[in-house]
Design a protein around this motif. Structure first.
Motif, PDB file in Angstrom:
ATOM      1  N   LYS A  14       0.834  -1.205   0.000  1.00 56.22           N
ATOM      2  CA  LYS A  14       0.000   0.000   0.000  1.00 56.22           C
ATOM      3  C   LYS A  14       0.870   1.257   0.000  1.00 56.22           C
ATOM      4  CE  LYS A  14      -4.152  -2.054   1.803  1.00 56.22           C
ATOM      5  NZ  LYS A  14      -4.988  -2.352   2.933  1.00 56.22           N
ATOM      6  N   LEU A  15       1.939   1.224   0.776  1.00 56.52           N
ATOM      7  CA  LEU A  15       2.869   2.355   0.784  1.00 56.52           C
ATOM      8  C   LEU A  15       3.565   2.509  -0.569  1.00 56.52           C
ATOM      9  CD1 LEU A  15       4.410   1.821   4.299  1.00 56.52           C
ATOM     10  CD2 LEU A  15       3.435   3.988   3.511  1.00 56.52           C
ATOM     11  N   ARG A  16       3.996   1.408  -1.171  1.00 54.70           N
ATOM     12  CA  ARG A  16       4.709   1.446  -2.444  1.00 54.70           C
ATOM     13  C   ARG A  16       3.819   1.892  -3.597  1.00 54.70           C
ATOM     14  NH1 ARG A  16       9.707   2.478  -2.662  1.00 54.70           N
ATOM     15  NH2 ARG A  16       9.416   2.187  -4.876  1.00 54.70           N
ATOM     16  N   GLN A  17       2.543   1.531  -3.577  1.00 56.63           N
ATOM     17  CA  GLN A  17       1.688   1.889  -4.709  1.00 56.63           C
ATOM     18  C   GLN A  17       1.473   3.392  -4.790  1.00 56.63           C
ATOM     19  OE1 GLN A  17      -1.880  -0.321  -3.673  1.00 56.63           O
ATOM     20  NE2 GLN A  17      -3.057   1.543  -3.621  1.00 56.63           N
ATOM     21  N   ALA A  18       1.649   4.098  -3.709  1.00 51.83           N
ATOM     22  CA  ALA A  18       1.507   5.554  -3.716  1.00 51.83           C
ATOM     23  C   ALA A  18       2.828   6.245  -4.050  1.00 51.83           C
ATOM     24  CB  ALA A  18       1.002   6.034  -2.354  1.00 51.83           C
ATOM     25  N   GLN A  19       3.898   5.462  -4.187  1.00 53.36           N
ATOM     26  CA  GLN A  19       5.234   6.010  -4.433  1.00 53.36           C
ATOM     27  C   GLN A  19       5.425   6.315  -5.907  1.00 53.36           C
ATOM     28  OE1 GLN A  19       7.073   6.753  -2.017  1.00 53.36           O
ATOM     29  NE2 GLN A  19       8.960   7.250  -3.011  1.00 53.36           N
ATOM     30  N   PRO A  20       5.764   7.558  -6.267  1.00 54.06           N
ATOM     31  CA  PRO A  20       6.006   7.868  -7.679  1.00 54.06           C
ATOM     32  C   PRO A  20       7.347   7.288  -8.118  1.00 54.06           C
ATOM     33  CG  PRO A  20       6.481   9.772  -6.326  1.00 54.06           C
ATOM     34  CD  PRO A  20       5.919   8.713  -5.401  1.00 54.06           C
ATOM     35  N   PRO A  21       7.466   6.944  -9.393  1.00 51.54           N
ATOM     36  CA  PRO A  21       8.753   6.443  -9.879  1.00 51.54           C
ATOM     37  C   PRO A  21       9.775   7.565  -9.949  1.00 51.54           C
ATOM     38  CG  PRO A  21       7.209   6.678 -11.684  1.00 51.54           C
ATOM     39  CD  PRO A  21       6.446   6.989 -10.429  1.00 51.54           C
ATOM     40  N   SER A  30       9.739   7.731   2.015  1.00 55.44           N
ATOM     41  CA  SER A  30      10.297   8.733   2.932  1.00 55.44           C
ATOM     42  C   SER A  30       9.595   8.695   4.288  1.00 55.44           C
ATOM     43  CB  SER A  30      10.153  10.135   2.335  1.00 55.44           C
ATOM     44  OG  SER A  30       8.795  10.546   2.376  1.00 55.44           O
ATOM     45  N   ASN A  31      10.240   9.312   5.272  1.00 56.14           N
ATOM     46  CA  ASN A  31       9.638   9.419   6.605  1.00 56.14           C
ATOM     47  C   ASN A  31       8.332  10.206   6.556  1.00 56.14           C
ATOM     48  OD1 ASN A  31      11.655   7.984   7.932  1.00 56.14           O
ATOM     49  ND2 ASN A  31      12.895   9.811   8.241  1.00 56.14           N
ATOM     50  N   ILE A  32       8.295  11.239   5.730  1.00 57.22           N
ATOM     51  CA  ILE A  32       7.083  12.051   5.617  1.00 57.22           C
ATOM     52  C   ILE A  32       5.943  11.206   5.064  1.00 57.22           C
ATOM     53  CG2 ILE A  32       6.032  13.993   4.386  1.00 57.22           C
ATOM     54  CD1 ILE A  32       8.795  15.380   4.621  1.00 57.22           C
ATOM     55  N   GLU A  33       6.233  10.418   4.017  1.00 63.71           N
ATOM     56  CA  GLU A  33       5.192   9.558   3.445  1.00 63.71           C
ATOM     57  C   GLU A  33       4.687   8.537   4.459  1.00 63.71           C
ATOM     58  OE1 GLU A  33       6.468   9.573  -1.218  1.00 63.71           O
ATOM     59  OE2 GLU A  33       7.707   8.486   0.229  1.00 63.71           O
ATOM     60  N   SER A  35       4.726   8.886   7.723  1.00 66.02           N
ATOM     61  CA  SER A  35       3.982   9.622   8.741  1.00 66.02           C
ATOM     62  C   SER A  35       2.575   9.973   8.258  1.00 66.02           C
ATOM     63  CB  SER A  35       4.745  10.896   9.112  1.00 66.02           C
ATOM     64  OG  SER A  35       4.038  11.653  10.048  1.00 66.02           O
ATOM     65  N   VAL A  36       2.474  10.478   7.036  1.00 70.68           N
ATOM     66  CA  VAL A  36       1.170  10.839   6.482  1.00 70.68           C
ATOM     67  C   VAL A  36       0.305   9.592   6.323  1.00 70.68           C
ATOM     68  CG1 VAL A  36       0.009  11.734   4.420  1.00 70.68           C
ATOM     69  CG2 VAL A  36       1.972  12.941   5.373  1.00 70.68           C
ATOM     70  N   TRP A  37       0.907   8.497   5.855  1.00 69.03           N
ATOM     71  CA  TRP A  37       0.165   7.242   5.684  1.00 69.03           C
ATOM     72  C   TRP A  37      -0.406   6.784   7.031  1.00 69.03           C
ATOM     73  CZ3 TRP A  37       1.087   2.166   7.407  1.00 69.03           C
ATOM     74  CH2 TRP A  37       0.280   1.199   6.816  1.00 69.03           C
ATOM     75  N   CYS A  38       0.393   6.880   8.092  1.00 69.81           N
ATOM     76  CA  CYS A  38      -0.088   6.503   9.428  1.00 69.81           C
ATOM     77  C   CYS A  38      -1.258   7.390   9.855  1.00 69.81           C
ATOM     78  CB  CYS A  38       1.037   6.590  10.455  1.00 69.81           C
ATOM     79  SG  CYS A  38       2.255   5.282  10.314  1.00 69.81           S
ATOM     80  N   GLN A  39      -1.141   8.680   9.593  1.00 67.00           N
ATOM     81  CA  GLN A  39      -2.221   9.602   9.956  1.00 67.00           C
ATOM     82  C   GLN A  39      -3.495   9.295   9.178  1.00 67.00           C
ATOM     83  OE1 GLN A  39      -0.523  13.440   9.231  1.00 67.00           O
ATOM     84  NE2 GLN A  39       0.513  13.514  11.213  1.00 67.00           N
ATOM     85  N   LEU A  40      -3.354   9.016   7.888  1.00 67.46           N
ATOM     86  CA  LEU A  40      -4.529   8.763   7.046  1.00 67.46           C
ATOM     87  C   LEU A  40      -5.201   7.432   7.360  1.00 67.46           C
ATOM     88  CD1 LEU A  40      -3.225  10.020   3.595  1.00 67.46           C
ATOM     89  CD2 LEU A  40      -4.956  11.109   5.038  1.00 67.46           C
ATOM     90  N   THR A  41      -4.398   6.417   7.657  1.00 68.29           N
ATOM     91  CA  THR A  41      -4.956   5.079   7.876  1.00 68.29           C
ATOM     92  C   THR A  41      -5.278   4.792   9.333  1.00 68.29           C
ATOM     93  OG1 THR A  41      -2.773   4.073   8.160  1.00 68.29           O
ATOM     94  CG2 THR A  41      -3.699   4.131   5.910  1.00 68.29           C
ATOM     95  N   GLY A  42      -4.659   5.531  10.234  1.00 67.47           N
ATOM     96  CA  GLY A  42      -4.839   5.258  11.655  1.00 67.47           C
ATOM     97  C   GLY A  42      -3.949   4.129  12.151  1.00 67.47           C
TER      98      GLY A  42
END
Length: 78
Positions: A14-21, A30-33, A35-42
């Motif tokens: 799920k994290l990788r599919q949002a990653q741009p090439p 990245s750490n930011i990605e 962190s945001v993923w954790c916030q969005l998914t809970g």
């Protein structure tokens, strides 16, 4: 991976599919990605899980780069 760790594969993809090439290969998550993923998914990632996700991501990036190099080498000989 044991069944108890199957959720890590799910999280990883799920994290990788949002990653741009990247222009010159895959870009690590990245750490930011994260962190945001954790916030969005809970989801709450423990330190050990983060280390595993980082290792999975690093290995994927290495393997994609190896494959890209092999493709370039094949194309150079044709």
């Amino acid at each position: 991976m044991p069944d108890a760790g199957a959720f890590l594969w799910d999280w990883f993809w799920k994290l990788r599919q949002a990653q741009p090439p990247g222009f010159s290969g895959p870009v690590p998550i990245s750490n930011i990605e994260l962190s945001v993923w954790c916030q969005l998914t809970g989801n709450i990632i423990r330190r050990e899980e983060l280390a595993i996700l980082r290792a999975m991501d690093a290995r994927l990036c290495i393997e994609i780069e190896k494959e890209s190099e092999a493709i370039r080498a094949r194309e150079a000989t044709t």
